[in-house]
Design a protein around this motif. Structure first.
Motif, PDB file in Angstrom:
ATOM      1  N   THR A   1       0.849  -1.184   0.000  1.00 46.42           N
ATOM      2  CA  THR A   1       0.000   0.000   0.000  1.00 46.42           C
ATOM      3  C   THR A   1       0.885   1.235   0.000  1.00 46.42           C
ATOM      4  O   THR A   1       1.855   1.301   0.763  1.00 46.42           O
TER       5      THR A   1
ATOM      6  N   ARG B   1     -14.218  -0.787   1.926  1.00 47.31           N
ATOM      7  CA  ARG B   1     -13.767  -1.716   0.883  1.00 47.31           C
ATOM      8  C   ARG B   1     -12.394  -2.293   1.175  1.00 47.31           C
ATOM      9  O   ARG B   1     -11.996  -3.287   0.572  1.00 47.31           O
ATOM     10  N   GLU B   2     -11.654  -1.667   2.084  1.00 50.99           N
ATOM     11  CA  GLU B   2     -10.291  -2.127   2.407  1.00 50.99           C
ATOM     12  C   GLU B   2     -10.156  -2.329   3.909  1.00 50.99           C
ATOM     13  O   GLU B   2      -9.437  -1.604   4.594  1.00 50.99           O
TER      14      GLU B   2
END
Length: 340
Positions: free
Chosen positions: A229, A268-269
């Motif tokens: 990330t 979503r993460e």
């Protein structure tokens, strides 16, 4: 659950090891009186993980020596090689999924432990981020800690013991590891990994003394799901979203729909949520203190924005936001809907 995988990259360039922790472990090994469970606490998570693997090697080594703890294992026997290569069937790692260790994982573990160890003298169960076990998981583990298999040692790794139930804590032999200093971590990022000094300071203070988290925010290591990330970009996005959400009305403020869009992306993460909330918390904390001091600020690169917002919002309101964020974190840990 999966056999422990010794991550060579994780063990490179670590901070100084804690002599007292090693001395305590050597005494346990030399005495032959193994506690049912050990609790390692400290901010240097890579150091604790590496030491847990070293302990597994030492207690299962075919030809252990008598040197310092880290040199007691021969590293050449079949057992040592298997553990080093992450291929030993009796070295089990329990890791969080989406930031939490749930009861289903503990039930699977307890079921697997009803079968005798394959080849180890002492089977080792290593809990990464043990503080992420929810209450149900801890209560399930407690039953096994009270009546453990005779050939198994549990090693719980946690940055602190505050999230563990007193009943779980009391069943463990506590081994404290040195907390790396802020200056030490910052210099490590600059000298070893070439991180810009200002950003090294930001990563270090965001991580609050956790060397591994500092390396994560600096983009040196991956998160627990082994996905890369760009935390520099994500941190910038997070802070700008929060800045827009709290901007005084009449200056391009976000509306409820904009807030929902931000929440949806965070949802979503989920594997990034805990660290994302940490970034948000540092910005709110900076907002609370910027009118009084700049010395302890984390997000120094956002100083103009902090000063502008602080000049238009009462400190009491900022403190209420920090309280609301803490409430949200507690609800998420209790399996509440993340988006809500």
């Amino acid at each position: 659950m999966a056999p422990d995988k010794a991550d060579a990259a994780l063990n490179q360039g670590q901070f100084p090891k804690t002599a007292s922790a090693e001395a305590g472990l050597k005494h346990i090994v030399s005495s032959g009186k193994f506690p049912n469970a050990l609790l390692f606490t400290g901010k240097s998570v890579p150091e604790m993980e590496k030491t847990a693997v070293e302990l597994a090697r030492v207690v299962n080594c075919a030809s252990p020596g008598k040197g310092t703890f880290s040199r007691m294992a021969c590293l050449e026997c079949r057992s040592c090689r298997k553990i080093t290569n992450g291929m030993h069937p009796d070295i089990i790692r329990v890791v969080p999924e989406k930031g939490v260790i749930r009861i289903s994982k503990i039930r699977d573990l307890c079921s697997a432990l009803t079968v005798r160890a394959n080849e180890a003298f002492k089977r080792m169960v290593i809990f990464q981020s043990a503080e992420t076990m929810n209450t149900e998981a801890q209560n399930a583990l407690l039953k096994t800690l009270e009546e453990p298999p005779g050939d198994t040692v549990f090693v719980l790794l946690a940055d602190n013991a505050e999230s563990l139930l007193p009943t779980v804590f009391s069943r463990c032999r506590h081994i404290r590891f040195k907390t790396a200093g802020e200056t030490e971590i910052r210099e490590h990022l600059i000298r070893t990994h070439g991180i810009d000094p200002e950003y090294a300071s930001i990563c270090t203070r965001t991580a609050n003394g956790d060397g591994r988290k500092a390396m994560l925010f600096a983009g040196i290591t991956e998160n627990e799901t082994k996905t890369a990330t760009d935390w520099a970009a994500r941190r910038t996005w997070l802070i700008k979203q929060v800045e827009k959400l709290m901007h005084p009305a009449g200056h391009g403020a976000f509306g409820p729909m904009d807030a929902l869009v931000t929440a949806e992306r965070l949802d979503r993460e989920p594997e990034l949520l805990k660290d994302s909330l940490t970034v948000i918390r540092t910005f709110l904390r900076d907002l609370a203190v910027v009118r009084y001091t700049r010395e302890t600020l984390v997000n120094t690169d956002f100083l103009p924005a902090l000063q502008q917002i602080a000049g238009k919002i009462e400190p009491a309101r900022v403190l209420s936001w920090i309280g609301k964020l803490h409430e949200a974190e507690l609800k998420i840990e209790s399996n509440a809907t993340t988006r809500l």
